[in-house]
Design an enzyme around this catalytic site. Sequence first.
Site, PDB file in Angstrom:
ATOM      1  N   ARG A 127      22.334 -15.735  -0.120  1.00  0.00           N
ATOM      2  CA  ARG A 127      21.270 -16.317   0.712  1.00  0.00           C
ATOM      3  C   ARG A 127      21.687 -17.674   1.275  1.00  0.00           C
ATOM      4  NH1 ARG A 127      15.187 -16.423  -1.334  1.00  0.00           N
ATOM      5  NH2 ARG A 127      16.080 -17.327  -3.227  1.00  0.00           N
ATOM      6  N   ARG A 160      20.665 -22.931  -1.571  1.00  0.00           N
ATOM      7  CA  ARG A 160      19.708 -23.552  -2.490  1.00  0.00           C
ATOM      8  C   ARG A 160      20.352 -23.806  -3.842  1.00  0.00           C
ATOM      9  NH1 ARG A 160      14.289 -20.037  -2.287  1.00  0.00           N
ATOM     10  NH2 ARG A 160      14.533 -20.311  -4.524  1.00  0.00           N
ATOM     11  N   ARG A 171      15.003 -16.336 -13.580  1.00  0.00           N
ATOM     12  CA  ARG A 171      13.964 -16.099 -12.560  1.00  0.00           C
ATOM     13  C   ARG A 171      13.457 -14.659 -12.632  1.00  0.00           C
ATOM     14  NH1 ARG A 171      17.200 -18.486  -7.647  1.00  0.00           N
ATOM     15  NH2 ARG A 171      15.467 -17.813  -6.331  1.00  0.00           N
TER      16      ARG A 171
HETATM   17  P1  ADP Z   1      12.243 -14.113  -1.152  1.00  0.00           P
HETATM   18  O1  ADP Z   1      11.477 -14.996  -0.199  1.00  0.00           O
HETATM   19  O2  ADP Z   1      11.463 -12.924  -1.596  1.00  0.00           O
HETATM   20  O3  ADP Z   1      12.846 -14.893  -2.293  1.00  0.00           O
HETATM   21  P2  ADP Z   1      14.191 -13.906   1.030  1.00  0.00           P
HETATM   22  O4  ADP Z   1      13.367 -13.470   2.193  1.00  0.00           O
HETATM   23  O5  ADP Z   1      14.659 -15.293   1.001  1.00  0.00           O
HETATM   24  O6  ADP Z   1      13.474 -13.513  -0.355  1.00  0.00           O
HETATM   25  O7  ADP Z   1      15.447 -12.895   0.948  1.00  0.00           O
HETATM   26  C1  ADP Z   1      16.447 -13.058  -0.060  1.00  0.00           C
HETATM   27  C2  ADP Z   1      17.829 -12.796   0.553  1.00  0.00           C
HETATM   28  O8  ADP Z   1      17.940 -11.413   0.886  1.00  0.00           O
HETATM   29  C3  ADP Z   1      18.096 -13.555   1.836  1.00  0.00           C
HETATM   30  O9  ADP Z   1      19.460 -13.888   1.865  1.00  0.00           O
HETATM   31  C4  ADP Z   1      17.725 -12.558   2.932  1.00  0.00           C
HETATM   32  O10 ADP Z   1      18.424 -12.795   4.145  1.00  0.00           O
HETATM   33  C5  ADP Z   1      18.126 -11.240   2.293  1.00  0.00           C
HETATM   34  N1  ADP Z   1      17.268 -10.109   2.679  1.00  0.00           N
HETATM   35  C6  ADP Z   1      15.941 -10.141   2.962  1.00  0.00           C
HETATM   36  N2  ADP Z   1      15.478  -8.903   3.270  1.00  0.00           N
HETATM   37  C7  ADP Z   1      16.545  -8.067   3.146  1.00  0.00           C
HETATM   38  C8  ADP Z   1      16.724  -6.645   3.325  1.00  0.00           C
HETATM   39  N3  ADP Z   1      15.702  -5.862   3.676  1.00  0.00           N
HETATM   40  N4  ADP Z   1      17.956  -6.149   3.117  1.00  0.00           N
HETATM   41  C9  ADP Z   1      18.996  -6.937   2.756  1.00  0.00           C
HETATM   42  N5  ADP Z   1      18.900  -8.275   2.572  1.00  0.00           N
HETATM   43  C10 ADP Z   1      17.688  -8.834   2.765  1.00  0.00           C
HETATM   44  P1  ADP Z   2      12.282 -17.191  -4.844  1.00  0.00           P
HETATM   45  O1  ADP Z   2      11.207 -16.318  -4.314  1.00  0.00           O
HETATM   46  O2  ADP Z   2      13.593 -16.913  -4.231  1.00  0.00           O
HETATM   47  O3  ADP Z   2      12.332 -17.205  -6.341  1.00  0.00           O
HETATM   48  P2  ADP Z   2      10.718 -19.619  -4.259  1.00  0.00           P
HETATM   49  O4  ADP Z   2      11.135 -20.539  -3.197  1.00  0.00           O
HETATM   50  O5  ADP Z   2       9.494 -18.826  -4.082  1.00  0.00           O
HETATM   51  O6  ADP Z   2      11.992 -18.694  -4.499  1.00  0.00           O
HETATM   52  O7  ADP Z   2      10.572 -20.395  -5.638  1.00  0.00           O
HETATM   53  C1  ADP Z   2      11.578 -21.274  -6.102  1.00  0.00           C
HETATM   54  C2  ADP Z   2      11.155 -21.882  -7.430  1.00  0.00           C
HETATM   55  O8  ADP Z   2       9.973 -22.687  -7.224  1.00  0.00           O
HETATM   56  C3  ADP Z   2      10.734 -20.872  -8.502  1.00  0.00           C
HETATM   57  O9  ADP Z   2      11.840 -20.393  -9.252  1.00  0.00           O
HETATM   58  C4  ADP Z   2       9.784 -21.718  -9.355  1.00  0.00           C
HETATM   59  O10 ADP Z   2      10.495 -22.620 -10.183  1.00  0.00           O
HETATM   60  C5  ADP Z   2       9.066 -22.557  -8.295  1.00  0.00           C
HETATM   61  N1  ADP Z   2       7.827 -21.899  -7.805  1.00  0.00           N
HETATM   62  C6  ADP Z   2       7.567 -21.477  -6.540  1.00  0.00           C
HETATM   63  N2  ADP Z   2       6.347 -20.934  -6.453  1.00  0.00           N
HETATM   64  C7  ADP Z   2       5.803 -20.989  -7.703  1.00  0.00           C
HETATM   65  C8  ADP Z   2       4.579 -20.564  -8.265  1.00  0.00           C
HETATM   66  N3  ADP Z   2       3.635 -19.954  -7.527  1.00  0.00           N
HETATM   67  N4  ADP Z   2       4.387 -20.784  -9.606  1.00  0.00           N
HETATM   68  C9  ADP Z   2       5.313 -21.400 -10.352  1.00  0.00           C
HETATM   69  N5  ADP Z   2       6.495 -21.822  -9.892  1.00  0.00           N
HETATM   70  C10 ADP Z   2       6.756 -21.626  -8.570  1.00  0.00           C
END
Ligand code: ADP
Ligand code: ADP
Length: 213
Positions: A127, A160, A171
């Site tokens: 990512r 990140r 996570r």
């Molecule tokens: P989330 O917000 O649920 O943590 P992201 O939207 O940031 O997830 O997506 C996580 C990673 O996977 C990013 O690098 C994104 O570009 C990639 N990604 C998102 N959707 C898809 C998909 N349908 N197939 C493959 N890779 C994806």
């Molecule tokens: P991703 O979907 O890829 O795990 P996010 O950006 O949603 O990433 O979250 C990053 C981090 O921020 C999480 O691992 C957690 O530590 C914190 N976080 C985000 N949203 C929440 C929530 N609703 N409750 C608790 N922690 C959160």
Amino acid sequence: MNLMLFGAPGAGKGTQAKFLIEKYNIPQISTGDILRAAITDKTDMGMEAKKFMDEGKLVPDSTIIGIIKDRLAETDCKNGFILDGFPRTLAQAEALSELMKNMNINLDKVISLNVPDELIVGRITGRRVCSKCGASFHVEFNPSKEENVCDYCASELIIRKDDNAQTVKSRLDAYHTQTAPLIDFYTKMGVFIELDGTKDVSEVTKDMINALS
Ligand code: ADP
Ligand code: ADP
Ligand code: ZN
């Protein structure tokens, strides 16, 4: 339209949120983005949250619920919103229900992007996120048009701090133990829709738009 995107870390919530913003003209509310902005601004809340985030643990409910309460009260939410990464615990879900009840609004749909754990590590380690608008790309699966430059706002793409193989495990643990119980909560509410999040980005978008129309 009041929507929620649900799924494991890396399931594609942020990626799909960008399409919903354009289609419905409603804001994305990402607690992760709000927390990262607080870390950049070095606020007390941000510094406290950082410890949890760096270890791949959930930030305490009281902090998160406070953030959401303030955010939903902003005027841009009055025509709807897309919750992304919130709620992540039953306590947060219950607090959201209470908040929405007081605002006289309902949750229209919870869209779950289903992706098995085995695919999550590759998604998270590849990512790249925009340092300014938070948009998410993938070096292999969803590359930006120009390397390391955001398609949406032309700012620099970064990795990140918590996107490494070590934190992914904690996570995912947090997701399965603390967040997965919400599936039952929202199924009972009659708003839970499950989509296959392993399809290509554009396929998932199509399925999502179909499910909402
Ligand atoms: P989330 O917000 O649920 O943590 P992201 O939207 O940031 O997830 O997506 C996580 C990673 O996977 C990013 O690098 C994104 O570009 C990639 N990604 C998102 N959707 C898809 C998909 N349908 N197939 C493959 N890779 C994806
Ligand atoms: P991703 O979907 O890829 O795990 P996010 O950006 O949603 O990433 O979250 C990053 C981090 O921020 C999480 O691992 C957690 O530590 C914190 N976080 C985000 N949203 C929440 C929530 N609703 N409750 C608790 N922690 C959160
Ligand atoms: Zn950007």
